[in-house]
Design a protein around this motif. Structure first.
Motif, PDB file in Angstrom:
ATOM      1  N   HIS A  28      17.287  37.393  20.180  1.00 18.57           N
ATOM      2  CA  HIS A  28      16.979  38.821  20.274  1.00 18.57           C
ATOM      3  C   HIS A  28      15.661  39.196  19.599  1.00 18.57           C
ATOM      4  N   ARG A  29      15.412  38.706  18.416  1.00 15.36           N
ATOM      5  CA  ARG A  29      14.190  39.065  17.692  1.00 15.36           C
ATOM      6  C   ARG A  29      13.031  38.121  17.990  1.00 15.36           C
ATOM      7  N   GLY A  30      13.249  37.123  18.810  1.00 16.16           N
ATOM      8  CA  GLY A  30      12.180  36.206  19.167  1.00 16.16           C
ATOM      9  C   GLY A  30      11.812  35.237  18.054  1.00 16.16           C
ATOM     10  N   GLU A  31      12.698  35.042  17.085  1.00 13.61           N
ATOM     11  CA  GLU A  31      12.419  34.157  15.964  1.00 13.61           C
ATOM     12  C   GLU A  31      12.751  32.694  16.268  1.00 13.61           C
ATOM     13  N   VAL A  32      13.586  32.452  17.229  1.00 13.56           N
ATOM     14  CA  VAL A  32      14.115  31.114  17.481  1.00 13.56           C
ATOM     15  C   VAL A  32      13.142  30.292  18.313  1.00 13.56           C
ATOM     16  N   THR A  33      13.005  29.027  17.929  1.00 12.72           N
ATOM     17  CA  THR A  33      12.297  28.051  18.756  1.00 12.72           C
ATOM     18  C   THR A  33      13.318  27.016  19.174  1.00 12.72           C
ATOM     19  N   TRP A  34      13.514  26.883  20.471  1.00 10.72           N
ATOM     20  CA  TRP A  34      14.481  25.906  20.983  1.00 10.72           C
ATOM     21  C   TRP A  34      13.815  24.549  21.061  1.00 10.72           C
ATOM     22  N   LEU A  35      14.560  23.527  20.684  1.00 10.38           N
ATOM     23  CA  LEU A  35      14.022  22.177  20.648  1.00 10.38           C
ATOM     24  C   LEU A  35      14.407  21.348  21.860  1.00 10.38           C
ATOM     25  N   ASP A  36      15.280  21.873  22.703  1.00 10.72           N
ATOM     26  CA  ASP A  36      15.685  21.146  23.901  1.00 10.72           C
ATOM     27  C   ASP A  36      15.890  22.122  25.054  1.00 10.72           C
ATOM     28  N   ARG A  37      15.940  21.584  26.257  1.00 13.32           N
ATOM     29  CA  ARG A  37      16.076  22.446  27.446  1.00 13.32           C
ATOM     30  C   ARG A  37      17.441  23.095  27.555  1.00 13.32           C
ATOM     31  N   ARG A  38      18.459  22.447  27.032  1.00 16.36           N
ATOM     32  CA  ARG A  38      19.819  23.015  27.091  1.00 16.36           C
ATOM     33  C   ARG A  38      20.001  24.148  26.092  1.00 16.36           C
ATOM     34  N   ARG A  39      19.006  24.361  25.223  1.00 15.93           N
ATOM     35  CA  ARG A  39      19.058  25.372  24.174  1.00 15.93           C
ATOM     36  C   ARG A  39      20.253  25.150  23.252  1.00 15.93           C
ATOM     37  N   GLU A  40      20.381  23.917  22.771  1.00 19.79           N
ATOM     38  CA  GLU A  40      21.423  23.556  21.812  1.00 19.79           C
ATOM     39  C   GLU A  40      20.832  23.449  20.397  1.00 19.79           C
ATOM     40  N   TRP A  41      19.677  22.841  20.261  1.00 17.72           N
ATOM     41  CA  TRP A  41      19.032  22.640  18.962  1.00 17.72           C
ATOM     42  C   TRP A  41      17.929  23.669  18.758  1.00 17.72           C
ATOM     43  N   LEU A  42      17.834  24.187  17.525  1.00 21.90           N
ATOM     44  CA  LEU A  42      16.882  25.252  17.262  1.00 21.90           C
ATOM     45  C   LEU A  42      16.332  25.194  15.852  1.00 21.90           C
ATOM     46  N   VAL A  43      15.215  25.867  15.676  1.00 21.26           N
ATOM     47  CA  VAL A  43      14.647  26.136  14.353  1.00 21.26           C
ATOM     48  C   VAL A  43      14.318  27.625  14.309  1.00 21.26           C
ATOM     49  N   VAL A  44      14.351  28.169  13.111  1.00 22.23           N
ATOM     50  CA  VAL A  44      13.970  29.566  12.879  1.00 22.23           C
ATOM     51  C   VAL A  44      13.070  29.604  11.652  1.00 22.23           C
ATOM     52  N   PRO A  45      12.187  30.599  11.567  1.00 26.23           N
ATOM     53  CA  PRO A  45      11.324  30.665  10.390  1.00 26.23           C
ATOM     54  C   PRO A  45      12.137  30.944   9.140  1.00 26.23           C
ATOM     55  N   GLY A  46      11.644  30.504   8.056  1.00 23.18           N
ATOM     56  CA  GLY A  46      12.322  30.709   6.776  1.00 23.18           C
ATOM     57  C   GLY A  46      11.650  29.855   5.741  1.00 23.18           C
ATOM     58  N   LYS A  47      12.401  29.488   4.736  1.00 22.27           N
ATOM     59  CA  LYS A  47      11.855  28.624   3.702  1.00 22.27           C
ATOM     60  C   LYS A  47      11.487  27.272   4.299  1.00 22.27           C
ATOM     61  N   ARG A  48      10.418  26.717   3.815  1.00 21.43           N
ATOM     62  CA  ARG A  48       9.978  25.397   4.278  1.00 21.43           C
ATOM     63  C   ARG A  48      10.812  24.320   3.593  1.00 21.43           C
ATOM     64  N   SER A  49      11.182  23.303   4.359  1.00 22.88           N
ATOM     65  CA  SER A  49      11.869  22.147   3.806  1.00 22.88           C
ATOM     66  C   SER A  49      11.108  20.903   4.233  1.00 22.88           C
ATOM     67  N   ARG A  50      11.337  19.796   3.547  1.00 22.27           N
ATOM     68  CA  ARG A  50      10.667  18.555   3.922  1.00 22.27           C
ATOM     69  C   ARG A  50      11.038  18.153   5.337  1.00 22.27           C
ATOM     70  N   ALA A  51      12.335  18.263   5.649  1.00 19.05           N
ATOM     71  CA  ALA A  51      12.780  17.879   6.993  1.00 19.05           C
ATOM     72  C   ALA A  51      12.135  18.780   8.047  1.00 19.05           C
ATOM     73  N   GLY A  52      12.071  20.075   7.771  1.00 19.99           N
ATOM     74  CA  GLY A  52      11.465  21.008   8.719  1.00 19.99           C
ATOM     75  C   GLY A  52       9.984  20.748   8.901  1.00 19.99           C
ATOM     76  N   THR A  53       9.288  20.459   7.804  1.00 27.65           N
ATOM     77  CA  THR A  53       7.858  20.154   7.888  1.00 27.65           C
ATOM     78  C   THR A  53       7.634  18.903   8.718  1.00 27.65           C
ATOM     79  N   GLY A  54       8.445  17.874   8.472  1.00 29.20           N
ATOM     80  CA  GLY A  54       8.336  16.643   9.259  1.00 29.20           C
ATOM     81  C   GLY A  54       8.607  16.885  10.724  1.00 29.20           C
ATOM     82  N   LEU A  55       9.625  17.687  11.022  1.00 28.95           N
ATOM     83  CA  LEU A  55       9.964  18.007  12.404  1.00 28.95           C
ATOM     84  C   LEU A  55       8.834  18.775  13.084  1.00 28.95           C
ATOM     85  N   ARG A  56       8.269  19.765  12.388  1.00 28.26           N
ATOM     86  CA  ARG A  56       7.159  20.513  12.970  1.00 28.26           C
ATOM     87  C   ARG A  56       5.959  19.615  13.256  1.00 28.26           C
TER      88      ARG A  56
END
Length: 189
Positions: free
Chosen positions: A151-179
């Motif tokens: 709804h707010r456009g914050e989500v980034t989908w990581l797959d076509r089925r829209r099962e896996w996602l990331v949203v903005p927030g605090k940075r983590s090592r895993a999130g930085t590596g994924l980005r």
């Protein structure tokens, strides 16, 4: 007119009325409805559609009202809710921040976003399945949860089925590596 809230002047201007005349007409309608005994079958039908669709974005429900033939064009469900309240009908839903939610679940959209942010911060990404498990018993389906998250456009989908996602927030090592991996990846498997 189904386009959501507006000022009295703007509402009157479209029909050639002054702001004061619109205020008088509004007061007259409210007085008439307060007298009771006014059947509102179309409002009742529209309210039923709105209640059944909640929780959902208002734009989705506006299109649903059109698809059911209740309105001639997409109609903002906030107007249905207002008309039902004026008519003394039990409403049970709220229009909040572009969404329509059940009164007993008014905090659900923010809870889903907050939970998604927490899980993404901890794990780098999260899935709709994991969110569904943690939000069990709230009357959500995966499709509704996806719409609430998008709804707010914050989500980034990581797959076509829209099962896996990331949203903005605090940075983590895993999130930085994924980005970093996503920035150089040609396509996702």
């Amino acid at each position: 007119d189904g386009h959501g809230p507006t000022t009295l002047a703007a509402a009157g201007g479209a029909e050639g009325y002054t702001r004061e005349r619109v205020r008088q007409l509004e007061a007259r309608v409210e007085k008439h409805l307060a007298a009771g005994g006014v059947p509102l079958p179309l409002t009742q039908e529209a309210l039923h559609v709105v209640q059944e669709a909640a929780p959902s974005p208002r734009s989705d429900i506006a299109r649903t009202l059109l698809e059911y033939g209740i309105s001639a064009a997409p109609f903002d469900p906030a107007g249905v809710i207002t008309a039902a309240k004026l008519g003394g009908l039990p409403v049970g839903v709220l229009a909040l921040d572009g969404l329509v939610v059940r009164e007993d679940a008014a905090a659900l959209p923010e809870q889903a976003r907050s939970l998604a942010r927490t899980l993404v911060s901890r794990n780098g990404a999260t899935s709709v399945s994991e969110l569904m498990q943690r939000l069990a018993g709230r009357g959500l389906t995966p499709a509704v949860l996806r719409r609430l998250l998008e709804h707010r456009g914050e989500v980034t989908w990581l797959d076509r089925r829209r099962e896996w996602l990331v949203v903005p927030g605090k940075r983590s090592r895993a999130g930085t590596g994924l980005r970093k991996m996503l920035s150089i990846a040609r396509s996702l498997s």
